[in-house]
Design an enzyme around this catalytic site. Structure first.
Site, short mmCIF file in Angstrom:
data_model
loop_
_atom_site.label_atom_id
_atom_site.label_comp_id
_atom_site.label_asym_id
_atom_site.label_seq_id
_atom_site.Cartn_x
_atom_site.Cartn_y
_atom_site.Cartn_z
N LYS A 187 44.32 41.30 39.95
CA LYS A 187 44.88 40.35 38.99
C LYS A 187 45.70 41.12 37.96
O LYS A 187 45.17 41.66 36.99
CB LYS A 187 43.76 39.56 38.30
CG LYS A 187 44.27 38.35 37.53
CD LYS A 187 44.74 37.26 38.47
CE LYS A 187 45.14 36.00 37.73
NZ LYS A 187 45.66 34.97 38.64
N SER A 383 47.72 31.39 41.75
CA SER A 383 46.65 31.16 40.79
C SER A 383 46.40 29.66 40.66
O SER A 383 46.01 29.02 41.62
CB SER A 383 46.97 31.83 39.45
OG SER A 383 45.79 32.19 38.77
#
Length: 599
Positions: A187, A383
């Site tokens: 991430k 996401s």
């Protein structure tokens, strides 16, 4: 006197009726005199700016300039033209890269489908790059029958690159302390603030992402130009190429100026064909898929995901995916007995976890009510953008779509030292043990840090478990391809995150199959298009609709003409919050950085 007043009112009423009647008559006259499509036409398109994914039906953006051409406009126009005997060919001037890799691939698919009907498509450019990279523009052109470039032009097809800023040391010098956490190691949204170079996972995923995109372009150019992949790669490695070198490398079919290209195109079309802009053709001929007895709803989920209504800026054209608007559009489509399936176009880097979950809930409810949902992904569905898509019956992505980033981040920037350097002391006071937990002037206490970490664990577990259920795979397998990592659509398909590669036509085909529909269908955008009067009344602050579903589904919130200055001010404020120097910290937990490669 009374008689005079009655007579006056009668005259006013009669004049009003005459005025309205005259106005209606003029409208009908204008409609009847509207030019049609000539008997023989060559469609003309100038790609001199990036295509947008979505312009809300009630947007006033056109009041501030020409209405932006969308990806679907081009795809629909070429589909309509493919079956129109009046259309003899297509000529496109490529003046740059019209969008992301996924957008270019969507256009390439549409051009190839147009050519498959037996019609000729020609691309030309004065130059493919002049001191800059134009690989994307040429990648599109290579899908055409013929490609021409001006003799003085060049082919700067040098590949694809990405520059990522890292500002950890700059923040340290400013006295700003990033206190950010993420799930998990891939991430990369927070790395700009917390790192000074690529971490090993960040470098790995970025290099793989670029390698996958480059491979797709090499393959596409080779196929389009009837070269081997080795020849295409060698030509790109030798770029920038002068026009003559590009001709010798078989990357173009000739060195011609605009007038010479147009003369060839007209001659090939029979000599009598007229030119007609593609957008004018679409306006006059109409979109395909408008006559079926049964309806497939098309719902857009474009832009950053936020709670509340969708929004649009008339100046920039930027849109926001409001969870209330999109969720209500799903409810309206489910309630409509004519709607047999839903195509959900997702083009989003993510945003709010709660808003993403709201939309995801309506996707599931639509399926429970017997309405199949097919997702088609645009430039990115990352996401939160993947969160809203993962429960669909099928997911369609382009090979170059930025996909996945199943992960979460959160935290704040502590700015007390920064303000101290300026001689400013912010002194927070709060009633409640954690009232100042997200204050930018205080560090997390150990307990608050633990709470924040627990929150991230909870969200990540929720995301991965729901994604596993939606994709019908074991959680352990899903977690292996999650970890906050972004994939190209091509790689995502190999890992089970995507079902098919393609764009709008593939998604519509799957929707018809899922709903067991045969023959033509009507594609209708939800929420419905609003009239000018409704748009104007919204600008004046009047509520629309009889209930919350009507109001929320009514469409995007339109920004009034005087709002751009306020938007610019807000943009500066948002920049300050991102740098951690003003205001409350922004907490977008399901968001992914959107790489903007140069190509």
């Amino acid at each position: 006197m009374k008689r005079f007043l009655v007579g006056s009112l009668a005259v006013v009423g009669a004049l009003s009726i005459l005025f309205v009647g005259a106005l209606v008559g003029l409208l009908f006259l204008g409609a009847s005199n509207k030019p049609g499509v000539p008997g023989q036409v060559v469609l003309e398109l100038e790609l001199d700016e990036r295509l947008v994914e979505y312009v809300p039906e009630d947007s006033l953006a056109s009041a501030f300039g020409p209405e932006r051409l969308t990806v679907r406009d081009v795809v629909d126009a070429l589909e309509r033209a493919g079956g129109d005997e009046r259309v003899k060919g297509l000529v496109v001037k490529v003046s740059g890269t019209p969008g992301s890799t996924a957008v270019v691939q969507e256009l390439r698919d549409a051009v190839k489908a147009f050519r498959a009907t037996g019609k000729k498509a020609v691309a030309y450019a004065d130059t493919f790059g002049e001191g800059d990279n134009s690989t994307g523009g040429y990648y599109l052109a290579s899908a055409f029958d013929e490609v021409y470039v001006q003799p003085s032009g060049e082919l700067s097809v040098t590949g694809i690159a990405l520059e990522t800023p890292f500002a950890r040391d700059a923040f340290a010098k400013l006295g700003v302390k990033p206190r950010m956490s993420k799930r998990q190691e891939y991430k990369a949204a927070v790395n700009t603030y917390t790192e000074q170079t690529y971490t090993a996972p960040h470098r790995e995923e970025t290099e793989r992402f670029l390698t996958s995109l480059f491979g797709q372009m090499v393959k596409g150019i080779a196929e389009g130009r009837k070269l081997s992949e080795e020849q295409a790669r060698a030509a790109m490695d030798a770029a920038p190429l002068r026009a003559q070198e590009a001709l010798e490398a078989k990357l173009v079919d000739g060195l011609l100026y605009r007038d010479e290209v147009y003369a060839k195109v007209k001659e090939a079309a029979g000599g009598k064909a007229e030119l007609l802009y593609l957008e004018k053709y679409l306006e006059r001929a109409g979109r395909p898929n408008r006559t079926g007895a049964q309806t497939v709803a098309l719902i857009y989920g474009a832009g950053e995901i936020a709670r509340g209504k969708s929004g649009s800026s008339p100046m920039s054209g930027d849109v926001t995916m409001g969870s209330d608007t999109v969720a209500a559009a799903f409810r309206k489509a489910v309630e409509d007995p004519q709607v047999k399936a839903i195509v959900f176009r997702v083009d989003s880097p993510g945003g709010s976890y709660v808003a993403s979950d709201t939309v995801s809930r309506e996707v599931k409810r639509a399926r429970e009510k017997g309405k199949p949902v097919i997702v088609t992904m645009g430039s990115y569905a990352a996401s939160g953008g993947y969160f809203v898509a993962m429960d669909a019956d099928k997911i369609v992505a382009q090979p170059g779509t930025l996909t996945g980033s199943i992960g979460v981040f959160n935290g704040k920037m502590v700015t007390a030292d920064f303000w101290e350097k300026l001689g400013v002391n912010w002194e927070p006071l709060g009633v409640g043990k954690n009232a100042t937990m997200y204050s930018s002037d205080l560090e997390f206490t150990p307990e608050q840090h633990a709470k924040n970490e627990a929150f991230l664990d909870q969200v990540y577990a929720d995301f991965t478990s729901k994604a596993a259920a939606g994709r019908r795979m074991p959680v352990e397998k899903l977690q292996e391809v999650a970890k906050g990592r972004v994939w190209t659509g091509e790689d995502a398909k190999e890992r089970g995150l995507v079902d098919e590669l393609g764009g709008f036509p593939v998604a519509l085909k799957l929707a018809k199959e899922a709903a067991k529909l045969e023959g033509p269908v009507r594609v209708e955008v939800f929420p419905r298009k609003k009239g000018a009067a409704e748009v104007l009344s919204e600008l004046l602050g009047e509520k629309q609709g009889d209930n919350s579903d009507d109001e929320a589904a009514a469409g995007a919130r339109v920004t009034a003409p005087w709002q751009p200055v306020l938007e610019q001010t807000r943009a500066l404020y948002r920049l300050g919050t991102q740098l951690g120097v003003v205001g409350e910290q922004r907490r977008q937990v399901l968001s992914a950085p959107v790489p903007e490669p140069t190509w």
